[in-house]
Design an enzyme around this catalytic site. Structure first.
Site, short mmCIF file in Angstrom:
data_model
loop_
_atom_site.label_atom_id
_atom_site.label_comp_id
_atom_site.label_asym_id
_atom_site.label_seq_id
_atom_site.Cartn_x
_atom_site.Cartn_y
_atom_site.Cartn_z
N GLU A 1 0.83 -1.25 -0.14
CA GLU A 1 0.05 0.04 0.10
C GLU A 1 0.91 1.34 0.02
O GLU A 1 0.84 1.84 0.84
CB GLU A 1 -0.86 -0.21 1.08
N GLU B 1 -5.51 -8.54 1.12
CA GLU B 1 -5.99 -8.01 2.28
C GLU B 1 -7.68 -7.95 2.17
O GLU B 1 -7.90 -7.39 1.08
CB GLU B 1 -5.52 -6.80 2.74
C1 FCB Z 1 -4.32 -2.31 5.71
C2 FCB Z 1 -2.78 -2.60 6.33
C3 FCB Z 1 -2.63 -3.51 7.37
C4 FCB Z 1 -3.90 -3.33 8.30
C5 FCB Z 1 -5.28 -3.20 7.37
C6 FCB Z 1 -6.45 -3.08 8.58
O1 FCB Z 1 -4.31 -0.89 5.07
O2 FCB Z 1 -2.02 -2.96 5.16
O3 FCB Z 1 -1.80 -3.66 7.96
O4 FCB Z 1 -3.61 -2.20 8.99
O5 FCB Z 1 -5.30 -2.34 6.68
#
Ligand code: FCB
Length: 497
Positions: free
Chosen positions: A223, A404
């Protein structure tokens, strides 16, 4: 950057910093209402325990054979052992130890103590039935000061993880950078300094050579947008700056670091696949007006195309560059050949999806769907479908992994010791169904990693926001499978819903 754009981005990013506090003090009417609505719509995180989920009706939604059901973590969020075996300081050590920066002054010093409990955690992954595990490598464990000869004890730790995964039939997926920049590099300008991208490539090369034969998939930078927006626009993440001009120079250097790492992998002769890990937010106009459409389009440039176009098309989006202005630090920092490096061919794209964004004609963002405990997150599974299909439509059939997706819930063990996170089960079910539809409609999605394997240090939110499938009782470090973990195990066994 135009004042208007800057105001919009700051406002949105600030939401994530303030949401939890607002919920606690009862000020966030919209957020609290959102949580209530979620509870009704999705079953809620606090609904009474129901029967074991193996009795769930079979919806007949099967995923492709060998689909990579997984879970994700990151080093600073779970490892602890902040001062062991030659680990150096990272920007997150500095930031979290600075009074007022994190909720309750929480730090990652101990976290989920995974550094010591990794073998037990690997067993839990096996019990969950995971086929893939996405973790990150801590740069300051490998190079305490961000440069020089790699620290063998740091490499050995990740070697044990990788070997332990293979022994349990789980495919390792390693992220090279999940925000824990060595503090020594920050002291020399961090990501504002172009040299940090070169240092990153050297570090990546050392990791490839040590672990490469056993890691099938590498992710470069986690990210980049979050570093830009939270680290340099709102300052609620490390390094805690509020400097819009610097922010987009940082974006360029992060993208450059990504490209250099891809080139380093190819040069090393190591066989693994590699790609970027981008959090993509579908940006929708909040209403039917032309103004909202235009504002949402520019927003999409900042949220998505800045990172996607540079990697897949070898150019930065013109509307974003124009909005930043020709004399911006970013524009001045782009050298001939940089975009060629950034667009070095990748093998896959890692998508992280949490929320959509709705943009009004005046460039403000509004809430349309219920929010979670994280006030910045609106619950909208359709946004995952839109994101996956959009990427395939606009950037071609690059293989996609979801690295994620998840939901924070106010989890706590009940009187019988079980943790009933029905809201998370409903959330995942709806998002898995959206992913299934995207596959059916032609998206080459190969794996899905839930955020997160276990509760952990949620950055500035500390330990109060729980995102795990596995509950962590921090005082004892005891782990408990939440209801979502039992449910997920059944999904994996069934290869679908
Ligand atoms: C993302 C991050 C991860 C965690 C989630 C909830 O942006 O990459 O580390 O904090 O959110």
């Amino acid at each position: 950057m135009s004042l208007l754009t800057r105001r919009r981005l700051l406002r949105r990013a600030a939401l994530s910093a303030s949401a939890a506090g607002a919920v606690r003090t009862g000020l966030a009417g919209a957020t609290a209402a959102g949580v209530a609505a979620t509870t009704t719509a999705l079953g809620g995180c606090d609904s009474p325990p129901e029967r074991r989920t193996d009795s769930e009706p079979d919806r007949g939604l099967r995923f492709p054979p060998n689909f990579g059901w997984g879970a994700a973590t990151s080093a600073y969020q779970i490892e602890g052992a902040a001062k062991e075996d030659g680990r150096g300081e990272s920007v997150w050590d500095t930031f979290s130890r600075t009074p007022g920066r994190t909720r309750n002054g929480d730090t990652g010093d101990v976290a989920a103590d995974h550094y010591h409990r990794y073998a037990q955690d690997l067993d839990l992954m096996r019990d969950l039935g995971l086929r893939s595990y996405r973790f990150s490598i801590s740069w300051p464990r490998i190079q305490a000061d961000g440069a020089g000869r790699p620290n063998q004890r740091g490499l050995d730790f990740y070697r044990r993880i990788v070997d332990g995964l293979h022994e349990r039939g789980i495919a390792p997926m390693a992220t090279l950078f999940h925000w824990d920049l060595p503090q020594a590099l920050q002291d020399h300008g961090g990501w504002e300094n172009r040299d940090t991208a070169e240092r990153f490539a050297d570090y990546a090369d050392a990791v490839f050579r040590a672990l490469g034969e056993r890691v099938p998939v590498w992710l470069t930078i986690n990210e980049p947008k979050t570093v830009v927006q939270n680290g340099y626009l709102t300052g609620h993440h490390a390094p805690g700056h509020r400097d819009p001009a610097a922010a987009y120079l940082v974006a360029h250097h992060l993208q450059l670091a990504h490209g250099l790492a891809v080139q380093a992998l190819r040069a090393s002769g190591v066989p693994g696949r590699i790609g970027p890990a981008l959090n993509l937010h579908p940006c929708y106009p909040a209403d039917e007006t032309a103004e909202a459409a235009a504002a949402a389009r520019l927003y999409d440039g900042y949220e998505n195309r800045l990172y996607l176009d540079s990697v897949f098309k070898g150019e930065y989006p013109r509307d974003v560059l124009a909005d930043l202005g020709p004399g911006s630090r970013m524009a001045r920092g782009i050298r001939d050949g940089d975009l060629k490096i950034i667009s070095s061919p990748v093998d896959l794209l890692a998508v992280q999806y949490y929320t959509p964004i709705y943009v009004t004609g005046s460039g403000d963002t509004i809430q349309k769907w219920p929010t979670s405990e994280a006030g910045w997150q609106q619950i909208y599974p359709e946004g995952l479908y839109d994101t996956l299909t959009r990427v395939t439509r606009d950037y071609g059939r690059v293989p996609i992994t979801i690295t994620e997706n998840g939901l924070p819930c106010p989890d706590a063990p009940g009187p019988d010791g079980t943790v009933d996170d029905a809201g998370r089960v409903a959330f995942l079910r709806d998002h898995f169904a959206a992913a299934h539809r995207a596959i059916r409609d032609g998206v080459p999605l190969e794996s899905y990693h839930v955020w997160s394997l276990m509760d952990n240090f949620e950055w500035n939110e500390g330990y109060e926001e729980r995102w795990g499938l596995i509950y962590v009782d921090y005082p004892t470090q005891r782990r408990v499978f939440k209801r979502s973990a039992h449910w997920y195990r059944d999904v994996i066994r069934r290869n679908g819903l």
